[in-house]
Scaffold this active site. Structure first.
Site, PDB file in Angstrom:
ATOM      1  N   TYR A  48       0.817  -1.212   0.000  1.00 57.81           N
ATOM      2  CA  TYR A  48       0.000   0.000   0.000  1.00 57.81           C
ATOM      3  C   TYR A  48       0.852   1.264   0.000  1.00 57.81           C
ATOM      4  O   TYR A  48       0.386   2.337  -0.380  1.00 57.81           O
ATOM      5  CB  TYR A  48      -0.940   0.024   1.206  1.00 57.81           C
ATOM      6  CG  TYR A  48      -2.040  -1.011   1.173  1.00 57.81           C
ATOM      7  CD1 TYR A  48      -2.286  -1.783   0.042  1.00 57.81           C
ATOM      8  CD2 TYR A  48      -2.838  -1.227   2.280  1.00 57.81           C
ATOM      9  CE1 TYR A  48      -3.293  -2.730   0.016  1.00 57.81           C
ATOM     10  CE2 TYR A  48      -3.849  -2.175   2.273  1.00 57.81           C
ATOM     11  CZ  TYR A  48      -4.071  -2.924   1.130  1.00 57.81           C
ATOM     12  OH  TYR A  48      -5.077  -3.871   1.114  1.00 57.81           O
ATOM     13  N   LYS A  77       3.365 -15.319   2.994  1.00 54.44           N
ATOM     14  CA  LYS A  77       3.356 -16.099   1.747  1.00 54.44           C
ATOM     15  C   LYS A  77       4.806 -16.426   1.398  1.00 54.44           C
ATOM     16  O   LYS A  77       5.318 -16.115   0.321  1.00 54.44           O
ATOM     17  CB  LYS A  77       2.666 -15.307   0.635  1.00 54.44           C
ATOM     18  CG  LYS A  77       2.366 -16.128  -0.628  1.00 54.44           C
ATOM     19  CD  LYS A  77       1.374 -17.251  -0.389  1.00 54.44           C
ATOM     20  CE  LYS A  77       1.049 -17.966  -1.710  1.00 54.44           C
ATOM     21  NZ  LYS A  77       0.226 -19.180  -1.485  1.00 54.44           N
ATOM     22  N   ASP A 134      -3.136 -18.196   2.250  1.00 50.92           N
ATOM     23  CA  ASP A 134      -4.270 -18.902   1.659  1.00 50.92           C
ATOM     24  C   ASP A 134      -4.826 -19.944   2.621  1.00 50.92           C
ATOM     25  O   ASP A 134      -6.047 -20.112   2.747  1.00 50.92           O
ATOM     26  CB  ASP A 134      -3.896 -19.539   0.310  1.00 50.92           C
ATOM     27  CG  ASP A 134      -2.519 -20.175   0.301  1.00 50.92           C
ATOM     28  OD1 ASP A 134      -1.792 -20.037   1.299  1.00 50.92           O
ATOM     29  OD2 ASP A 134      -2.164 -20.806  -0.712  1.00 50.92           O
ATOM     30  N   ASP A 174      -5.462  -6.527   5.980  1.00 46.73           N
ATOM     31  CA  ASP A 174      -6.652  -5.853   5.477  1.00 46.73           C
ATOM     32  C   ASP A 174      -7.702  -6.874   5.065  1.00 46.73           C
ATOM     33  O   ASP A 174      -8.883  -6.775   5.423  1.00 46.73           O
ATOM     34  CB  ASP A 174      -6.256  -4.966   4.292  1.00 46.73           C
ATOM     35  CG  ASP A 174      -7.360  -4.028   3.851  1.00 46.73           C
ATOM     36  OD1 ASP A 174      -8.394  -3.958   4.538  1.00 46.73           O
ATOM     37  OD2 ASP A 174      -7.183  -3.356   2.812  1.00 46.73           O
ATOM     38  N   ASP A 211     -11.192  -8.451   7.537  1.00 45.22           N
ATOM     39  CA  ASP A 211     -12.564  -8.332   7.050  1.00 45.22           C
ATOM     40  C   ASP A 211     -13.249  -9.694   7.010  1.00 45.22           C
ATOM     41  O   ASP A 211     -14.451  -9.818   7.306  1.00 45.22           O
ATOM     42  CB  ASP A 211     -12.591  -7.692   5.661  1.00 45.22           C
ATOM     43  CG  ASP A 211     -12.487  -6.182   5.717  1.00 45.22           C
ATOM     44  OD1 ASP A 211     -12.430  -5.642   6.840  1.00 45.22           O
ATOM     45  OD2 ASP A 211     -12.450  -5.537   4.662  1.00 45.22           O
TER      46      ASP A 211
END
Length: 360
Positions: free
Chosen positions: A145, A194, A226, A250, A254
């Protein structure tokens, strides 16, 4: 009891932001009266409201006001009205800007399934019955970001790129937040990355385990992102503290929030190296219900409780708010988003706020 005065910057923002922030202000005022504190509130513009008023999403006056405050309470920003603006001018750009300006590198996002709301959890009853209480520690000012981005011409024509970059320093400081948080909970950290693909994740994993050696009694395990997304819906109770990068945090926070029954229930705290933090619900501006008086104020009210706990060290006052929310839910009171199959009559934003204040 020592009477204190606290200066709070209010960033109401867009959509339902003004409604839910005003609810939290009312609760804080009631807590102040009960415990003998004074909370002074100063409003500043941010997001779409700031664009409409002064042509930019994050005015200098807002940044200066937040820096001069003891803490910041934020509603939400954005909406379809501003969707066609360029990236640098969009309301959401203000969120990255204010976090960077205040040096807020940690985002704490609790995801708790309240016993009274188990019926609203979308998971199977046998999974939801055990409940869960997760604290997601998200790195907030690094990663993709904040990395280099742009457009260029490549082999197949126009390309866009975004760059993920993390320094050892950034990983070390967020790791320590996670381990310190776990010490006060169940002593279990799950680090999400990851590392089978990304170099940043390999540095992340290496650094996390170096810091782990400093924390006797706290364990840390690794999980690929994942798999983590799958495990959150398969067995969320296995998690205590999750620590992860900006983008992964992020997304996963959620997902975790939806498991609680409604995103309208979950608060968050953004923290840095000093006591000044920024507190906000994790949901968006919900422009489709703005002005209707039906938004759930609980996430913002719980964000105010986190402010009392993390910025002002007012533990009893924070406990008081959280207990009042528990009582409201146990008494069967609901806003429209958490009504489920309860058959309850949905309360308005104001009515739910009144109910919480009555139970403080």
């Amino acid at each position: 009891m020592i009477s204190m005065t606290y200066n709070i910057a209010l960033l109401r923002g867009d959509g339902i932001g003004p409604e839910i922030v005003d609810s939290a202000v009312r609760v804080l005022e009631a807590v102040g009266e009960k415990f003998g504190h004074e909370f002074k509130f100063t409003p500043y513009l941010i997001g779409g409201a700031a664009i409409d008023e002064c042509g930019e999403p994050l005015p200098k006056e807002t940044v200066d006001g937040c820096l001069a405050s003891d803490s910041v309470l934020l509603g939400a920003v954005g909406g379809p009205k501003w969707d066609n603006l360029s990236g640098e001018k969009r309301p959401e750009k203000a969120l990255l800007g204010i976090r960077a300006a205040l040096g807020l590198f940690t985002n704490l996002r609790p995801a708790k399934l309240y016993p009274a709301l188990k019926g609203d959890c979308p998971l199977r009853e046998d999974i939801a019955s055990g409940g869960f209480d997760i604290m997601i520690v998200r790195e907030l000012t690094g990663g993709i970001y904040f990395g280099d981005r742009g457009y260029r011409t490549g082999k197949y024509g126009e390309e866009a790129y975004d760059t993920e970059c993390y320094s050892r320093f950034e990983i070390e400081r967020i790791s320590r937040v996670a381990f310190e948080t776990a010490k006060k909970r169940r002593g279990k950290v799950t680090s999400i990355d990851k590392a089978n693909v990304l170099e940043t994740s390999r540095l992340w994993r290496k650094t996390i385990h170096e810091i782990e050696k400093e924390y006797e009694g706290v364990t840390c395990t690794d999980m690929l992102v994942d798999n983590a997304a799958m495990q959150l819906v398969r067995n969320p109770s296995q998690f205590d503290v999750i620590v992860t990068s900006n983008m992964f945090g992020d997304i996963l926070s959620d997902e975790a929030s939806q498991l609680t029954g409604s995103i309208g229930m979950l608060p968050s705290a953004s923290l840095g190296d000093n006591t000044r933090g920024m507190y906000e619900p994790i949901h968006g501006s919900a422009p489709d219900i703005a002005g209707k008086g039906i938004a759930n104020p609980i996430a913002t009210i719980l964000s105010a409780a986190m402010m009392l706990r993390y910025s002002f060290s007012l533990m009893d006052e924070a406990d008081c708010i959280e207990a009042a929310v528990d009582k409201v839910l146990n008494d069967g009171l609901r806003t429209a988003d958490i009504i489920g199959d309860s058959g309850a009559t949905p309360l308005s934003t104001t009515e739910m706020t009144d109910a919480i204040i009555a139970r403080l």
